[in-house]
Design a protein around this motif. Structure first.
Motif, mmCIF file in Angstrom:
data_model
loop_
_atom_site.group_PDB
_atom_site.id
_atom_site.type_symbol
_atom_site.label_atom_id
_atom_site.label_comp_id
_atom_site.label_asym_id
_atom_site.label_seq_id
_atom_site.Cartn_x
_atom_site.Cartn_y
_atom_site.Cartn_z
ATOM 1 N N ARG A 1 0.823 -1.224 0.000
ATOM 2 C CA ARG A 1 0.000 0.000 0.000
ATOM 3 C C ARG A 1 0.849 1.261 0.000
ATOM 4 N N ARG A 2 2.042 1.180 0.559
ATOM 5 C CA ARG A 2 2.940 2.347 0.609
ATOM 6 C C ARG A 2 3.810 2.462 -0.632
ATOM 7 N N ASN A 3 3.829 1.424 -1.447
ATOM 8 C CA ASN A 3 4.723 1.383 -2.616
ATOM 9 C C ASN A 3 4.004 1.969 -3.836
ATOM 10 N N GLN A 4 3.894 3.304 -3.862
ATOM 11 C CA GLN A 4 3.161 3.988 -4.929
ATOM 12 C C GLN A 4 3.724 3.706 -6.324
ATOM 13 N N PRO A 5 5.051 3.686 -6.503
ATOM 14 C CA PRO A 5 5.563 3.378 -7.843
ATOM 15 C C PRO A 5 5.113 2.006 -8.344
ATOM 16 N N TRP A 6 5.031 1.029 -7.435
ATOM 17 C CA TRP A 6 4.593 -0.313 -7.821
ATOM 18 C C TRP A 6 3.127 -0.290 -8.255
ATOM 19 N N LEU A 7 2.290 0.440 -7.549
ATOM 20 C CA LEU A 7 0.877 0.510 -7.905
ATOM 21 C C LEU A 7 0.686 1.121 -9.293
ATOM 22 N N ILE A 8 1.427 2.190 -9.576
ATOM 23 C CA ILE A 8 1.289 2.861 -10.870
ATOM 24 C C ILE A 8 1.803 1.976 -12.003
ATOM 25 N N ILE A 9 2.975 1.397 -11.841
ATOM 26 C CA ILE A 9 3.544 0.585 -12.926
ATOM 27 C C ILE A 9 2.699 -0.657 -13.152
ATOM 28 N N SER A 10 2.033 -1.150 -12.109
ATOM 29 C CA SER A 10 1.149 -2.309 -12.264
ATOM 30 C C SER A 10 0.001 -1.996 -13.219
ATOM 31 N N VAL A 11 -0.596 -0.819 -13.069
ATOM 32 C CA VAL A 11 -1.703 -0.434 -13.945
ATOM 33 C C VAL A 11 -1.206 -0.236 -15.370
ATOM 34 N N VAL A 12 -0.039 0.367 -15.526
ATOM 35 C CA VAL A 12 0.530 0.585 -16.863
ATOM 36 C C VAL A 12 0.779 -0.745 -17.567
#
Length: 442
Positions: free
Chosen positions: A226-237
């Motif tokens: 939940r704290r790993n914002q770069p991971w969340l964004i790249i996952s959607v991409v």
């Protein structure tokens, strides 16, 4: 100043793991829907439902394999043994997927479900470790970029080879019998894939694992996610990229068969995707000069421009324009896909900076995006064809022709624009501030 930890035999073996997976993967993404509807004998609606069920299964499979990696204790490490354990089942299920059994319609549908679902699981089991093992091979940021580029160069090269030569090989082996041709082609690709995956197991080595951080509770891992914002964004991409790729690739053969009335043009069209290698090779210097986020944004923009040119060629029915659009689009796609595993490796290191080494779970986003994106792409393509009245191996009605054009030209263009907008929120500055102190270029 850290010396580079990997040598060329290991780098090439790492890259060839992606080449191995793509020998089968590209067959699945580009030709499986066509095989099911025009060769195997499934209806478009049955194929659409199969893809939905498979993708629902894949949602859990990616997470399961990621957890399996993070819970693995072996003398070979956490990710590396998966190449040894699952290569043979992967290849066997790939071959069985392209077998046309002498069953009735119900039996053939059951066969398709069992083999395709099994193939999806074992693909994840041999592909996810390619991403999860990367940050354990070296702690040198630039070396990780080089390894990621080598991987994608090998993978993209094989994607192009499969896209260009599959149909000629089907014709060569089948002598007019496409069932036999597809089966013998996947047997050839599968044998090569097996040898290359096992080669990776014997030549790569996990060097950097922190025992105190590598086996944490799910509660701690989920808090880090939940704290790993770069991971969340790249996952959607990643999900959007593979959705785009699936819709476009699966529609290519339909477009040239039913709109251009020349199935023989497919290998030529796919041949222009060779330009993806140009994009991959540009990554090392452009990522160093501009950063990975700006490099990927540039790739998405180039891919979108190429897709727009392709769409203009479709509307004007001008083949040179279509082929030119494919070439430009491929350069952009090379920049995008070449950066995926590298940027995921960054998010794994970011997670380590947050106190958790969970490379399996974090790397699972790649296979999750691949599986779900491909499944949704197959669902959209097959579903729209069914709704428009698609009839295999017959002249198509106007509604189906419009659906083919929509899938081949305009939907991918829209998805590239959405992808670009989402990546703008990727916080590369914060990520680099967390991970850079532990990594120095040689």
């Amino acid at each position: 100043m850290n010396p580079w930890q990997t040598k060329w035999p290991e780098r090439l073996s790492y890259g060839l793991s992606d080449a191995a997976d793509n020998l089968v993967f590209q067959m699945m993404t580009t030709y499986l829907l066509f095989f099911y509807t025009d060769v195997y004998g499934l209806s478009a609606s049955a194929a659409a439902i199969l893809f939905v069920v498979a993708r629902l299964a894949d949602v859990g499979e990616s997470l399961l394999i990621g957890l399996m990696i993070d819970r693995t204790h072996s003398k070979w490490g956490k990710s590396r043994p998966f190449f040894l354990w699952y290569a043979l089942p992967y290849v066997l299920f790939a071959i069985l997927t392209f077998v046309t059994p002498p069953f009735g319609s119900t039996g053939k549908l059951i066969w398709a479900y069992v083999t395709y679902l099994g193939l999806g699981f074992f693909y994840t089991a041999v592909n996810l470790p390619i991403t999860s093992i990367l940050p354990t091979l070296t702690q040198n940021d630039r070396e990780q970029t080089v390894l990621g580029v080598i991987r994608q160069f090998c993978g993209s090269s094989v994607q192009i080879i499969v896209a260009v030569f599959t149909l000629p090989l089907v014709a060569l082996f089948g002598h007019g019998n496409q069932q036999q041709g597809f089966l013998l082609t996947i047997i050839l690709f599968g044998a090569i894939s097996l040898a290359l995956i096992w080669n990776t197991f014997f030549h790569v080595h996990e060097r950097f694992t922190n025992p105190e951080r590598s086996h944490q509770s799910w509660r701690a891992v989920s808090h880090m996610l939940r704290r790993n914002q770069p991971w969340l964004i790249i996952s959607v991409v990643i999900l959007l990229y593979w959705l785009t790729t699936a819709i476009k690739n699966q529609t290519t053969i339909y477009y040239f068969k039913y709109i251009q009335h020349s199935e023989s043009l497919v290998p030529y069209a796919n041949g222009f995707t060779f330009a993806a290698l140009i994009g991959v090779l540009l990554i090392v210097n452009s990522a160093k000069q501009w950063g990975k986020k700006r490099t990927m944004l540039s790739g998405i923009a180039i891919a979108a421009i190429g897709q727009l040119i392709l769409s203009v060629g479709v509307v004007s029915n001008h083949l040179p324009v279509i082929f030119g659009g494919i070439l430009i689009n491929a350069v952009g796609n090379g920049l995008i896909i070449g950066l995926v595993s590298i940027m995921i490796a960054d998010t794994i290191r970011y997670g380590m900076a947050l106190g958790i080494q969970a490379e399996g779970i974090l790397a699972s986003t790649d296979d999750f995006g691949v599986n779900v994106g491909l499944g949704l792409g197959g669902l959209i393509t097959a579903g729209l064809f069914h709704l428009s009245g698609y009839a295999a191996n017959h002249s198509q009605n106007m509604a189906t022709r419009q659906m083919i054009t929509l899938n081949y030209a305009w939907l991918p263009l829209l998805l590239y624009l959405v992808m670009f907008a989402i990546l703008l929120f990727y916080d590369e500055r914060t990520l680099q501030a967390k991970i850079t102190p532990a990594n120095q270029d040689s």
